[in-house]
Design a protein around this motif. Sequence first.
Motif, PDB file in Angstrom:
ATOM      1  N   LEU A 129      -0.805   4.547   1.723  1.00 15.75           N
ATOM      2  CA  LEU A 129      -1.037   4.470   3.172  1.00 15.75           C
ATOM      3  C   LEU A 129      -2.235   5.304   3.626  1.00 15.75           C
ATOM      4  O   LEU A 129      -2.257   5.818   4.754  1.00 15.75           O
ATOM      5  CB  LEU A 129       0.224   4.922   3.937  1.00 15.75           C
ATOM      6  N   GLN A 130      -3.228   5.450   2.767  1.00 12.55           N
ATOM      7  CA  GLN A 130      -4.369   6.304   3.088  1.00 12.55           C
ATOM      8  C   GLN A 130      -5.192   5.776   4.254  1.00 12.55           C
ATOM      9  O   GLN A 130      -5.887   6.543   4.937  1.00 12.55           O
ATOM     10  CB  GLN A 130      -5.260   6.458   1.854  1.00 12.55           C
ATOM     11  N   SER A 131      -5.125   4.477   4.503  1.00 14.48           N
ATOM     12  CA  SER A 131      -5.935   3.897   5.580  1.00 14.48           C
ATOM     13  C   SER A 131      -5.259   4.002   6.937  1.00 14.48           C
ATOM     14  O   SER A 131      -5.832   3.623   7.962  1.00 14.48           O
ATOM     15  CB  SER A 131      -6.221   2.420   5.278  1.00 14.48           C
ATOM     16  N   ILE A 132      -4.023   4.527   6.968  1.00 15.29           N
ATOM     17  CA  ILE A 132      -3.255   4.601   8.210  1.00 15.29           C
ATOM     18  C   ILE A 132      -3.380   5.992   8.826  1.00 15.29           C
ATOM     19  O   ILE A 132      -3.088   6.998   8.170  1.00 15.29           O
ATOM     20  CB  ILE A 132      -1.765   4.287   7.968  1.00 15.29           C
ATOM     21  N   ALA A 133      -3.808   6.070  10.071  1.00 12.21           N
ATOM     22  CA  ALA A 133      -3.883   7.358  10.769  1.00 12.21           C
ATOM     23  C   ALA A 133      -2.468   7.851  11.083  1.00 12.21           C
ATOM     24  O   ALA A 133      -1.600   7.061  11.457  1.00 12.21           O
ATOM     25  CB  ALA A 133      -4.683   7.217  12.059  1.00 12.21           C
ATOM     26  N   ASP A 148       0.854  -1.196   0.000  1.00 11.42           N
ATOM     27  CA  ASP A 148       0.000   0.000   0.000  1.00 11.42           C
ATOM     28  C   ASP A 148       0.886   1.240   0.000  1.00 11.42           C
ATOM     29  O   ASP A 148       1.267   1.745   1.057  1.00 11.42           O
ATOM     30  CB  ASP A 148      -0.914  -0.021   1.230  1.00 11.42           C
TER      31      ASP A 148
END
Length: 307
Positions: A236-240, A233
């Motif tokens: 990394l858009q799903s990582i806060a 990924d």
Amino acid sequence: MRMALVGLGKMGGNMARRLRRGGIEVVGYNRTPAITAALAEEIGLLPAASLAEAVAALQPPRVVWLMIPAGEATEQTLQDLLALLEAGDVVVDGGNANYHDTLRRAALLRGHDLEFVDAGTSGGVWGLENGYCLMVGGTPAAVDQVKPALRVLAPAPDRGWAHVGPVGAGHFTKMVHNGIEYGMMQALAEGLALLDNKSEFGLDLAQVTELWRHSSVVRSWLLDLTAGALAQDTGLQSIAPVVSDSGEGRWTAIEAIEQGVPAPVMTLALHSRFASQGGADYANRLLAVMRNAFGGHTVQKTDDAAR
């Protein structure tokens, strides 16, 4: 060798698996009985329903290895062990304890003729497969008693573990190790962020990190793990964007101040983690207010304030 392992979570459970693979008999105790039972069925661990039962399953001189959270949990377990162990028995603390606590605990156990070994343990979830790096402090006699387990847990019997000094030296070495880890992670993250921001070049960070893994000066296991994550990924858009700190980075920064030894990279890496946790929010709001006050610069409002 037969030993007790107290704490069978992610790291402790995998250590039990590796010990059993190496022929070490493991008496296991965990606060959650289901975890102990599952490991007993999976690897032939000898289950104990209590700390007293775990100690009773050992022959003197006993070795009890703790893999439990630093702080109150460790304190209480050591107090409980004082009533269960006998002179010459060894307690190993494999958790991330503050070395000041380790020195105090060792003195407490010494008063009961018990040995204390601090084993700074690195390897994380990969330790089962790759082995653990073990930084060990204690007397030569105490370390000799746990040496069979060290040789199995390490990547190889003759490497990946070391008796680094007297009691306290193991956890101190592990503390500084983690401080260095903070700095290395921060440098990789900042460099890759610079590459990502140069949009006109269209750089593929998965490609770049994979490239660096081969003969580059910055190649490392951290880079290997980073390359693997970016291959899955890149955005990394799903990582806060929040990074926690476990405590050892703080202890390293405090130690540097107390010793008067400059450690700006490790300290700034720690402060960057604080910033990601919202620790810089109020200061940044104040900065915006100051710019508006002296220069009339626009202050951006939050979504909530706008509504």
